[in-house]
Design a protein around this motif. Structure first.
Motif, PDB file in Angstrom:
ATOM      1  N   SER A   1      -6.088  11.103   0.625  1.00 57.38           N
ATOM      2  CA  SER A   1      -4.690  11.296   1.166  1.00 57.38           C
ATOM      3  C   SER A   1      -4.251  12.274   0.853  1.00 57.38           C
ATOM      4  CB  SER A   1      -4.285   9.944   0.437  1.00 57.38           C
ATOM      5  OG  SER A   1      -2.845  10.037   0.516  1.00 57.38           O
ATOM      6  N   GLY A   2      -3.167  12.679   1.997  1.00 59.94           N
ATOM      7  CA  GLY A   2      -2.577  14.350   1.773  1.00 59.94           C
ATOM      8  C   GLY A   2      -1.334  14.406   0.400  1.00 59.94           C
ATOM      9  N   ARG A   3      -0.481  13.177  -0.047  1.00 62.86           N
ATOM     10  CA  ARG A   3      -0.633  11.820  -1.050  1.00 62.86           C
ATOM     11  C   ARG A   3      -0.308  12.632  -1.765  1.00 62.86           C
ATOM     12  NH1 ARG A   3       2.556   6.962   0.761  1.00 62.86           N
ATOM     13  NH2 ARG A   3       4.091   8.235  -0.959  1.00 62.86           N
ATOM     14  N   ILE A   4      -1.545  12.683  -2.635  1.00 61.19           N
ATOM     15  CA  ILE A   4      -2.205  13.007  -4.252  1.00 61.19           C
ATOM     16  C   ILE A   4      -2.336  14.084  -4.241  1.00 61.19           C
ATOM     17  CG2 ILE A   4      -4.014  12.892  -4.950  1.00 61.19           C
ATOM     18  CD1 ILE A   4      -5.557  10.945  -3.546  1.00 61.19           C
ATOM     19  N   PRO A   5      -1.882  15.518  -3.879  1.00 65.27           N
ATOM     20  CA  PRO A   5      -1.625  16.874  -4.453  1.00 65.27           C
ATOM     21  C   PRO A   5      -0.050  16.617  -3.689  1.00 65.27           C
ATOM     22  CG  PRO A   5      -2.551  16.660  -2.324  1.00 65.27           C
ATOM     23  CD  PRO A   5      -2.861  15.776  -2.308  1.00 65.27           C
ATOM     24  N   ALA A   6       1.023  16.337  -2.975  1.00 64.88           N
ATOM     25  CA  ALA A   6       1.756  16.424  -2.677  1.00 64.88           C
ATOM     26  C   ALA A   6       2.738  15.890  -4.009  1.00 64.88           C
ATOM     27  CB  ALA A   6       2.526  15.937  -1.683  1.00 64.88           C
TER      28      ALA A   6
ATOM     29  N   ILE B   1      -0.950  18.321   7.067  1.00 59.05           N
ATOM     30  CA  ILE B   1      -0.306  17.649   8.277  1.00 59.05           C
ATOM     31  C   ILE B   1       0.398  16.229   8.156  1.00 59.05           C
ATOM     32  CG2 ILE B   1      -1.677  16.114  10.367  1.00 59.05           C
ATOM     33  CD1 ILE B   1      -4.387  17.501  10.300  1.00 59.05           C
ATOM     34  N   THR B   2       0.028  15.544   7.027  1.00 60.10           N
ATOM     35  CA  THR B   2       1.147  14.681   6.925  1.00 60.10           C
ATOM     36  C   THR B   2       2.348  14.342   5.955  1.00 60.10           C
ATOM     37  OG1 THR B   2      -0.242  13.341   4.418  1.00 60.10           O
ATOM     38  CG2 THR B   2      -1.089  12.475   7.211  1.00 60.10           C
ATOM     39  N   VAL B   3       1.861  15.403   5.411  1.00 58.97           N
ATOM     40  CA  VAL B   3       3.742  16.033   4.561  1.00 58.97           C
ATOM     41  C   VAL B   3       4.640  17.073   4.842  1.00 58.97           C
ATOM     42  CG1 VAL B   3       4.164  16.410   1.949  1.00 58.97           C
ATOM     43  CG2 VAL B   3       2.440  15.379   3.150  1.00 58.97           C
ATOM     44  N   GLU B   4       3.719  18.363   6.114  1.00 62.70           N
ATOM     45  CA  GLU B   4       4.064  18.908   6.179  1.00 62.70           C
ATOM     46  C   GLU B   4       4.690  18.849   7.627  1.00 62.70           C
ATOM     47  OE1 GLU B   4       2.780  22.932   5.031  1.00 62.70           O
ATOM     48  OE2 GLU B   4       3.034  22.588   2.925  1.00 62.70           O
ATOM     49  N   GLY B   5       3.937  17.700   8.336  1.00 64.66           N
ATOM     50  CA  GLY B   5       4.003  17.805   9.997  1.00 64.66           C
ATOM     51  C   GLY B   5       3.651  19.176  10.569  1.00 64.66           C
TER      52      GLY B   5
ATOM     53  N   PRO C   1       0.355  -1.447   0.024  1.00 70.33           N
ATOM     54  CA  PRO C   1      -0.282   0.040  -0.254  1.00 70.33           C
ATOM     55  C   PRO C   1       0.840   1.230   0.084  1.00 70.33           C
ATOM     56  CG  PRO C   1      -0.880  -1.495   1.551  1.00 70.33           C
ATOM     57  CD  PRO C   1       0.415  -2.238   1.312  1.00 70.33           C
ATOM     58  N   GLY C   2       2.048   1.607   0.724  1.00 69.09           N
ATOM     59  CA  GLY C   2       3.041   2.913   0.694  1.00 69.09           C
ATOM     60  C   GLY C   2       3.805   2.286  -0.836  1.00 69.09           C
ATOM     61  N   ALA C   3       3.368   2.010  -1.279  1.00 71.07           N
ATOM     62  CA  ALA C   3       4.373   1.972  -2.569  1.00 71.07           C
ATOM     63  C   ALA C   3       3.407   2.885  -3.915  1.00 71.07           C
ATOM     64  CB  ALA C   3       5.109   0.862  -3.235  1.00 71.07           C
ATOM     65  N   VAL C   4       1.843   2.309  -3.724  1.00 69.32           N
ATOM     66  CA  VAL C   4       0.674   2.554  -4.491  1.00 69.32           C
ATOM     67  C   VAL C   4       0.883   3.466  -4.888  1.00 69.32           C
ATOM     68  CG1 VAL C   4      -1.623   2.667  -5.549  1.00 69.32           C
ATOM     69  CG2 VAL C   4      -0.094   0.709  -4.513  1.00 69.32           C
TER      70      VAL C   4
ATOM     71  N   THR D   1     -14.977  19.456   0.884  1.00 70.62           N
ATOM     72  CA  THR D   1     -15.270  18.719  -0.149  1.00 70.62           C
ATOM     73  C   THR D   1     -13.324  17.704  -0.538  1.00 70.62           C
ATOM     74  OG1 THR D   1     -13.507  20.295  -2.069  1.00 70.62           O
ATOM     75  CG2 THR D   1     -15.856  20.332  -0.909  1.00 70.62           C
ATOM     76  N   ASP D   2     -13.334  16.780  -1.492  1.00 69.86           N
ATOM     77  CA  ASP D   2     -12.466  16.091  -1.724  1.00 69.86           C
ATOM     78  C   ASP D   2     -10.601  16.922  -1.921  1.00 69.86           C
ATOM     79  OD1 ASP D   2     -13.830  13.452  -1.539  1.00 69.86           O
ATOM     80  OD2 ASP D   2     -14.817  13.930  -3.804  1.00 69.86           O
ATOM     81  N   GLU D   3     -11.168  18.027  -2.359  1.00 71.29           N
ATOM     82  CA  GLU D   3      -9.532  18.958  -2.666  1.00 71.29           C
ATOM     83  C   GLU D   3      -9.753  19.027  -1.496  1.00 71.29           C
ATOM     84  OE1 GLU D   3     -11.860  17.944  -6.645  1.00 71.29           O
ATOM     85  OE2 GLU D   3     -12.355  18.838  -4.894  1.00 71.29           O
ATOM     86  N   VAL D   4     -10.501  19.822  -0.365  1.00 67.02           N
ATOM     87  CA  VAL D   4     -10.074  20.500   0.889  1.00 67.02           C
ATOM     88  C   VAL D   4      -9.290  19.396   1.008  1.00 67.02           C
ATOM     89  CG1 VAL D   4     -11.192  21.787   2.306  1.00 67.02           C
ATOM     90  CG2 VAL D   4     -11.586  22.439   0.213  1.00 67.02           C
ATOM     91  N   ILE D   5      -9.744  18.563   2.136  1.00 68.82           N
ATOM     92  CA  ILE D   5      -9.839  17.458   2.890  1.00 68.82           C
ATOM     93  C   ILE D   5      -8.185  17.096   1.868  1.00 68.82           C
ATOM     94  CG2 ILE D   5     -10.915  15.201   1.963  1.00 68.82           C
ATOM     95  CD1 ILE D   5     -10.249  16.505   5.590  1.00 68.82           C
ATOM     96  N   ARG D   6      -8.438  17.082   1.184  1.00 74.69           N
ATOM     97  CA  ARG D   6      -6.559  15.769   0.573  1.00 74.69           C
ATOM     98  C   ARG D   6      -5.265  17.554   1.033  1.00 74.69           C
ATOM     99  NH1 ARG D   6      -9.051  15.344  -4.904  1.00 74.69           N
ATOM    100  NH2 ARG D   6     -10.297  12.965  -4.139  1.00 74.69           N
ATOM    101  N   GLU D   7      -5.832  18.135   0.998  1.00 77.62           N
ATOM    102  CA  GLU D   7      -5.429  19.467   1.260  1.00 77.62           C
ATOM    103  C   GLU D   7      -5.020  19.451   3.133  1.00 77.62           C
ATOM    104  OE1 GLU D   7      -2.740  22.835   1.324  1.00 77.62           O
ATOM    105  OE2 GLU D   7      -2.722  22.083  -0.198  1.00 77.62           O
ATOM    106  N   LEU D   8      -5.879  19.971   3.532  1.00 74.00           N
ATOM    107  CA  LEU D   8      -5.825  19.669   4.614  1.00 74.00           C
ATOM    108  C   LEU D   8      -5.246  18.472   5.565  1.00 74.00           C
ATOM    109  CD1 LEU D   8      -9.344  20.628   6.208  1.00 74.00           C
ATOM    110  CD2 LEU D   8      -7.293  22.251   5.856  1.00 74.00           C
TER     111      LEU D   8
END
Length: 321
Positions: free
Chosen positions: A228-233, A299-303, A207-210, A288-295
């Protein structure tokens, strides 16, 4: 009476000074207007006198939703005791062992019988009606979906692939997904059936590699958590599920759909201030999908801390001052 010092002696310097003084005096009202603070956001309803114990967890997203709820009810005048990190919905359903008044639950993953396992997914209206008999009130769910999604890399999307139907019509397209995903009728298994995709196209991956393998172009598409916030990242683009393949029932029929997360309250607490539905509804409608991904990215990418992210975004969205 206004006193203005007069500079004697004439000449060009005096004329310039006089012009400056006149300009300053003439523009004073305009300068005052320009320096005025922006208007404070007006809450959808007044919650002065209300008090809530708010919880949500243990996942990053539920903790974030908890902090978002605290921010908007406080902005509406309520007092909020924050217990973000605790199980929200389960505590609301267990008044004998918990003081939590307001929590969050996923529509498609509700554990209404409190046996520790998600119940069979059901449409929102049915879930809300069943819990109402237990003294629990569900409010309007978020606009984002709590399903998985199929995402592609930026170059693939730029080439014209925008929907799952586009993916299905692309010869040789591959899908990276966690092992066993093809057997999930509410997830990828349902998508394969609805779109007529051959399971042989699916490449099992950790899962982590997908996400990373999809971003690198080693898979045409990847099965990823929709929020997932990694989608925009990673610059990925989520394909539109144009035939509603995700969220179907075990027999392949349309199921609860996109689901989402919803605030749940003890009914007596809700009944004391029913206007809380408008306050929290203004929040969930914006998630929305876009907003929750950005938030999630913050958190998860920027820490960053979930509380700080929640306070920052509610100001950006005009929900709090």
């Amino acid at each position: 009476m206004r006193t203005i010092a007069v500079v004697r002696g004439g000449g060009r310097g005096c004329r310039v000074l006089a012009a400056v003084v006149a300009a300053v005096i003439g523009c004073a009202p305009a300068l005052s207007a320009c320096s005025a603070s922006p208007p404070r956001p007006v809450p959808p309803a007044d919650l002065h006198g209300a008090r809530y114990v708010v919880a949500g967890g243990p996942t990053d997203q539920l903790v974030l939703l908890c902090h978002l709820a605290v921010a908007v009810v406080e902005a509406a005048g309520a007092e909020a005791a924050e217990q973000c990190g605790k199980l929200g919905a389960a505590d609301v359903r267990s008044p004998a062992r918990s003081s939590v008044d307001l929590g969050w639950a996923y529509v498609g993953q509700a554990d209404r019988d409190l046996d520790g396992e998600a119940d069979v997914p059901a449409p929102f209206a049915r879930v809300a009606a069943q819990d109402a008999a237990r003294g629990v009130t569900w409010l309007a769910p978020t606009a984002f979906a709590d399903t998985d999604a199929l995402a592609v890399g930026g170059p693939v999307a730029a080439g014209g692939m925008r929907t799952v139907s586009d993916l299905a019509a692309s010869p040789g397209a591959t899908i990276c997904a966690p092992p066993g995903a093809v057997d999930d009728p509410q997830g990828l298994g349902g998508v394969l059936a609805v779109y007529g995709l051959d399971p042989a196209r699916v490449r099992p991956l950790d899962p982590g590699a997908v996400l990373t393998e999809t971003a690198r172009g080693r898979c045409t598409a990847g099965l990823v958590p929709n929020t997932s916030g990694r989608i925009p990242a990673l610059g990925l683009v989520v394909l539109v599920d144009d035939r509603s393949g995700f969220g179907r029932g075990a027999d392949g029929t349309p199921g609860p759909g996109r689901g989402g997360a919803a605030p749940v309250l003890r009914t007596p607490v809700y009944a004391a201030h029913p206007q809380v539905a408008a306050v929290l509804g203004a929040l969930t409608a914006r998630l929305t999908d876009e907003v929750i991904r950005e938030l999630d990215r913050r958190i998860t990418v920027e820490g960053r801390d979930a509380r700080d992210v929640a306070r920052e975004w509610t100001r950006e969205a005009g929900l709090t001052p």
